[in-house]
Design an enzyme around this catalytic site. Structure first.
Site, PDB file in Angstrom:
ATOM      1  N   GLY A   1      -4.487  -4.770   5.783  1.00 30.29           N
ATOM      2  CA  GLY A   1      -3.521  -4.829   6.597  1.00 30.29           C
ATOM      3  C   GLY A   1      -3.743  -3.578   7.538  1.00 30.29           C
ATOM      4  O   GLY A   1      -4.463  -2.404   7.133  1.00 30.29           O
TER       5      GLY A   1
ATOM      6  N   SER B   1       0.753  -1.272   0.028  1.00 26.21           N
ATOM      7  CA  SER B   1      -0.142   0.023   0.004  1.00 26.21           C
ATOM      8  C   SER B   1       0.802   1.362   0.059  1.00 26.21           C
ATOM      9  O   SER B   1       1.782   1.321   0.950  1.00 26.21           O
ATOM     10  CB  SER B   1      -0.898  -0.152   1.368  1.00 26.21           C
ATOM     11  OG  SER B   1      -1.674   1.078   1.409  1.00 26.21           O
TER      12      SER B   1
ATOM     13  N   LYS C   1     -10.173  -7.604   6.943  1.00 27.04           N
ATOM     14  CA  LYS C   1      -9.151  -7.426   8.118  1.00 27.04           C
ATOM     15  C   LYS C   1      -9.812  -8.006   9.378  1.00 27.04           C
ATOM     16  O   LYS C   1     -10.807  -7.513  10.004  1.00 27.04           O
ATOM     17  CB  LYS C   1      -8.897  -5.691   8.316  1.00 27.04           C
ATOM     18  CG  LYS C   1      -8.419  -5.112   7.273  1.00 27.04           C
ATOM     19  CD  LYS C   1      -8.201  -3.500   7.406  1.00 27.04           C
ATOM     20  CE  LYS C   1      -7.528  -2.921   6.281  1.00 27.04           C
ATOM     21  NZ  LYS C   1      -7.926  -1.457   6.371  1.00 27.04           N
TER      22      LYS C   1
ATOM     23  N   ASN D   1     -10.250   5.198   1.269  1.00 33.49           N
ATOM     24  CA  ASN D   1     -10.744   5.392   2.586  1.00 33.49           C
ATOM     25  C   ASN D   1     -11.768   6.195   2.823  1.00 33.49           C
ATOM     26  O   ASN D   1     -11.739   7.304   3.330  1.00 33.49           O
ATOM     27  CB  ASN D   1      -9.425   5.819   3.587  1.00 33.49           C
ATOM     28  CG  ASN D   1      -8.295   4.598   3.692  1.00 33.49           C
ATOM     29  OD1 ASN D   1      -7.205   4.910   2.952  1.00 33.49           O
ATOM     30  ND2 ASN D   1      -8.740   3.767   4.495  1.00 33.49           N
TER      31      ASN D   1
ATOM     32  N   GLU E   1     -11.012   0.846  -3.891  1.00 35.72           N
ATOM     33  CA  GLU E   1     -11.464   0.227  -2.260  1.00 35.72           C
ATOM     34  C   GLU E   1     -12.120   1.407  -1.622  1.00 35.72           C
ATOM     35  O   GLU E   1     -11.506   2.705  -1.660  1.00 35.72           O
ATOM     36  CB  GLU E   1     -10.054   0.065  -1.808  1.00 35.72           C
ATOM     37  CG  GLU E   1     -10.372  -0.542  -0.077  1.00 35.72           C
ATOM     38  CD  GLU E   1      -8.823  -1.091   0.221  1.00 35.72           C
ATOM     39  OE1 GLU E   1      -8.082  -1.224  -0.345  1.00 35.72           O
ATOM     40  OE2 GLU E   1      -8.857  -1.260   1.572  1.00 35.72           O
TER      41      GLU E   1
ATOM     42  N   LYS F   1      -0.895  -0.696  -4.400  1.00 39.11           N
ATOM     43  CA  LYS F   1      -2.112  -0.025  -4.071  1.00 39.11           C
ATOM     44  C   LYS F   1      -1.629   1.251  -3.793  1.00 39.11           C
ATOM     45  O   LYS F   1      -0.857   1.608  -3.132  1.00 39.11           O
ATOM     46  CB  LYS F   1      -2.645  -0.687  -2.946  1.00 39.11           C
ATOM     47  CG  LYS F   1      -3.643   0.059  -2.080  1.00 39.11           C
ATOM     48  CD  LYS F   1      -4.352  -0.882  -1.265  1.00 39.11           C
ATOM     49  CE  LYS F   1      -4.982  -0.190   0.165  1.00 39.11           C
ATOM     50  NZ  LYS F   1      -5.523  -0.981   1.359  1.00 39.11           N
ATOM     51  N   LEU F   2      -2.595   2.283  -4.554  1.00 35.94           N
ATOM     52  CA  LEU F   2      -2.219   3.622  -4.463  1.00 35.94           C
ATOM     53  C   LEU F   2      -3.467   4.266  -3.532  1.00 35.94           C
ATOM     54  O   LEU F   2      -4.695   4.110  -3.776  1.00 35.94           O
ATOM     55  CB  LEU F   2      -2.215   4.496  -5.609  1.00 35.94           C
ATOM     56  CG  LEU F   2      -1.094   4.072  -6.626  1.00 35.94           C
ATOM     57  CD1 LEU F   2      -1.332   4.865  -8.032  1.00 35.94           C
ATOM     58  CD2 LEU F   2       0.281   4.081  -6.163  1.00 35.94           C
ATOM     59  N   LYS F   3      -3.140   5.044  -2.564  1.00 35.72           N
ATOM     60  CA  LYS F   3      -4.159   5.650  -1.850  1.00 35.72           C
ATOM     61  C   LYS F   3      -4.275   6.660  -2.513  1.00 35.72           C
ATOM     62  O   LYS F   3      -3.588   7.645  -2.999  1.00 35.72           O
ATOM     63  CB  LYS F   3      -3.398   6.095  -0.382  1.00 35.72           C
ATOM     64  CG  LYS F   3      -3.068   5.240   0.810  1.00 35.72           C
ATOM     65  CD  LYS F   3      -4.330   4.550   1.071  1.00 35.72           C
ATOM     66  CE  LYS F   3      -4.100   3.389   2.244  1.00 35.72           C
ATOM     67  NZ  LYS F   3      -5.633   2.889   2.803  1.00 35.72           N
TER      68      LYS F   3
ATOM     69  N   ASP G   1      -6.950   3.029  -3.167  1.00 41.22           N
ATOM     70  CA  ASP G   1      -7.982   2.938  -1.853  1.00 41.22           C
ATOM     71  C   ASP G   1      -8.457   4.435  -1.463  1.00 41.22           C
ATOM     72  O   ASP G   1      -7.291   5.209  -1.271  1.00 41.22           O
ATOM     73  CB  ASP G   1      -7.272   2.238  -0.692  1.00 41.22           C
ATOM     74  CG  ASP G   1      -7.965   2.186   0.422  1.00 41.22           C
ATOM     75  OD1 ASP G   1      -9.132   2.278   0.612  1.00 41.22           O
ATOM     76  OD2 ASP G   1      -7.406   1.717   1.379  1.00 41.22           O
TER      77      ASP G   1
ATOM     78  N   ASP H   1     -14.108  -1.986   2.390  1.00 37.43           N
ATOM     79  CA  ASP H   1     -13.117  -2.264   3.529  1.00 37.43           C
ATOM     80  C   ASP H   1     -13.765  -1.907   4.788  1.00 37.43           C
ATOM     81  O   ASP H   1     -14.636  -2.609   5.512  1.00 37.43           O
ATOM     82  CB  ASP H   1     -11.852  -1.430   3.385  1.00 37.43           C
ATOM     83  CG  ASP H   1     -10.854  -1.453   4.613  1.00 37.43           C
ATOM     84  OD1 ASP H   1     -11.498  -1.821   5.629  1.00 37.43           O
ATOM     85  OD2 ASP H   1      -9.818  -0.846   4.456  1.00 37.43           O
TER      86      ASP H   1
HETATM   87  O1  SMG Z   1      -0.668  -2.767   6.653  1.00 36.25           O
HETATM   88  O2  SMG Z   1      -0.007  -2.435   4.589  1.00 36.25           O
HETATM   89  C1  SMG Z   1      -0.563  -2.255   5.708  1.00 36.25           C
HETATM   90  C2  SMG Z   1      -1.529  -1.005   5.632  1.00 36.25           C
HETATM   91  C3  SMG Z   1      -2.317  -1.124   4.364  1.00 36.25           C
HETATM   92  O3  SMG Z   1      -3.547   0.905   3.584  1.00 36.25           O
HETATM   93  C4  SMG Z   1      -3.524  -0.008   4.253  1.00 36.25           C
HETATM   94  N1  SMG Z   1      -4.612   0.128   5.298  1.00 36.25           N
HETATM   95  O4  SMG Z   1      -7.554   1.307   4.479  1.00 36.25           O
HETATM   96  O5  SMG Z   1      -6.604  -0.467   3.855  1.00 36.25           O
HETATM   97  C5  SMG Z   1      -6.661   0.500   4.408  1.00 36.25           C
HETATM   98  C6  SMG Z   1      -5.465   1.037   5.374  1.00 36.25           C
HETATM   99  C7  SMG Z   1      -5.713   1.334   6.796  1.00 36.25           C
HETATM  100  C8  SMG Z   1      -4.476   1.922   7.515  1.00 36.25           C
HETATM  101  S1  SMG Z   1      -4.282   3.453   6.989  1.00 36.25           S
HETATM  102  C9  SMG Z   1      -3.285   4.146   8.408  1.00 36.25           C
HETATM  103 MG    MG Z   2      -8.559   0.375   2.947  1.00 35.20          MG
END
Ligand code: SMG
Ligand code: MG
Length: 366
Positions: free
Chosen positions: A289, A133, A261, A189, A212, A159-161, A187, A237
């Site tokens: 994760g 990520s 998760k 969020n 996501e 995966k790109l935020k 993703d 998610d």
């Molecule tokens: O453990 O590699 C990891 C984090 C992966 O992007 C990740 N997690 O929304 O999926 C998600 C985020 C939640 C935590 S962001 C601080």
């Molecule tokens: Mg996510």
């Protein structure tokens, strides 16, 4: 199984680099570890709640408090991991806290019986492909350098935020630089609303594996409407906190993929239930994760080995987040992590490292 006592341990783990998402920037991980002690074995559970209630309503101070005040007192004298969720059900919510308690008990129980997490959960493979990520960056150049580094390390999926203002441009840049063969997903969020449907549809041309959690946690109906306007598959998610939520999302058409998760859904047993449900409905799942240390990572890798986990997870190597992990580090081999084979979660904290990062401990006699 009789529990003698429980240790709540807080550790502070600096991240190798800041990790920015649409809801905030993490620079260190404040982790609550639950250690359950029984006459035969002890077990570890890592609570995935973050320091602030930004990813979800849970946060680590509150998780520690709810475990001590409400969850531990609700456990029966003779405890069986399979009965923990039922015993804790009267206490509403707090799934991350519940998951940590259940995982520690399950780890102790499996260590006592000599069975590994993978075997217990139903792992079908002994290694899992790994994605990574990648946070929001200050510039496209910085992002491309980061992605290049991860591809060189062997990660099989990126995966790109994303967030409004950082979506089409970074995706286009990564596609142009690394080509169409890279498995790529994004993703958000929960950073968008249905009003942004046309902007999100601009991502369709890039052949993403999935988008996501584009919309808010409780927007199952709107996600179903958005799904009709995109060709990119929607993955949920934050919205999915239980098998019931998964069932609702599937029947509404809110998503065609689910990120599982264990912490978010109350533990590995509920995670497996969601896996089973999705598998029966042809919904792909992958393991998410929460920047876990080696303790949480070990259990996640075992879960990711179940047969319905058909997409690479956010099961990165330890070095993605930590210079020094509290367990022997998880290291990528050919883009994969090996599923631990030892009893329980199959890993132990390294005592000296654990002591070094510990900020507080509390011993609770049950
Ligand atoms: O453990 O590699 C990891 C984090 C992966 O992007 C990740 N997690 O929304 O999926 C998600 C985020 C939640 C935590 S962001 C601080
Ligand atoms: Mg996510």
């Amino acid at each position: 199984m009789k529990i003698t006592g429980v240790e709540l341990r807080r550790i502070a783990m600096p991240l190798v680099a800041p990790f920015r998402t649409s809801f905030g920037t993490e620079t260190k991980r404040d982790v609550l570890l639950v250690r359950v002690v029984t006459p035969d074995a002890e077990g570890w559970g890592e609570c995935v709640a973050m320091s602030e209630p930004l990813y979800s309503s849970e946060y680590v101070d509150e998780a520690a408090q709810v475990i001590q005040r409400f969850l531990l007192p609700a456990l029966p004298n003779e405890v069986d991991a399979l009965g923990v969720a039922r015993a804790l059900e009267p206490i509403k919510g707090h799934r991350m806290a519940k998951a940590a308690v259940e995982t520690a008990i399950l780890d102790a129980q499996l260590k006592a019986s000599g069975e590994s997490f993978g075997r217990f959960l139903g792992a079908a493979v002994d290694r899992v492909p790994c994605g990574v990520s990648v946070g929001i960056m200050d510039s496209i150049k910085e992002l491309l350098d980061a992605v290049e580094g991860y591809i060189d390390e062997g990660y099989v999926r990126i995966k790109l935020k994303i967030e409004p203002g950082w979506d089409v441009a970074p995706v286009r840049a990564v596609r142009e630089r690394f080509g169409d063969d890279v498995l790529l997903q994004v993703d958000a969020n929960a950073a968008y609303t249905l009003v942004d449907a046309r902007q999100l549809a601009r991502l369709d041309e890039f052949g993403l594996l999935l988008i996501e959690q584009p919309l808010a946690n409780d927007d199952l109906v709107q996600h179903a409407q958005l799904a009709k306007q995109l060709t990119t598959p929607i993955c949920l998610d934050e919205s999915i906190e239980s098998a019931e939520h998964a069932a609702a999302a599937i029947s509404l058409g809110s998503c065609s993929i689910i990120n599982i998760k264990p912490g978010r859904v109350g533990g590995y047993l509920e995670a497996r239930r969601i896996h089973d449900l999705c598998r029966a409905h042809g919904i792909a799942v992958w393991c998410g994760g929460m920047l876990e240390t080696g303790l949480g990572r070990a259990a996640n890798v075992a879960l990711a080995a179940l047969p319905g986990f058909t997409l690479p997870g956010d099961t990165s190597g330890s070095s993605r987040y930590y210079k020094t992990d509290i367990t022997a580090p998880f290291e990528l081999e050919d883009g994969h992590l090996n599923v631990p084979q030892g009893p329980g979660i199959g890993v132990e904290p390294v005592k000296e490292i654990l002591e070094e990062v510990t900020t507080s401990t509390e011993w609770i006699t049950v």
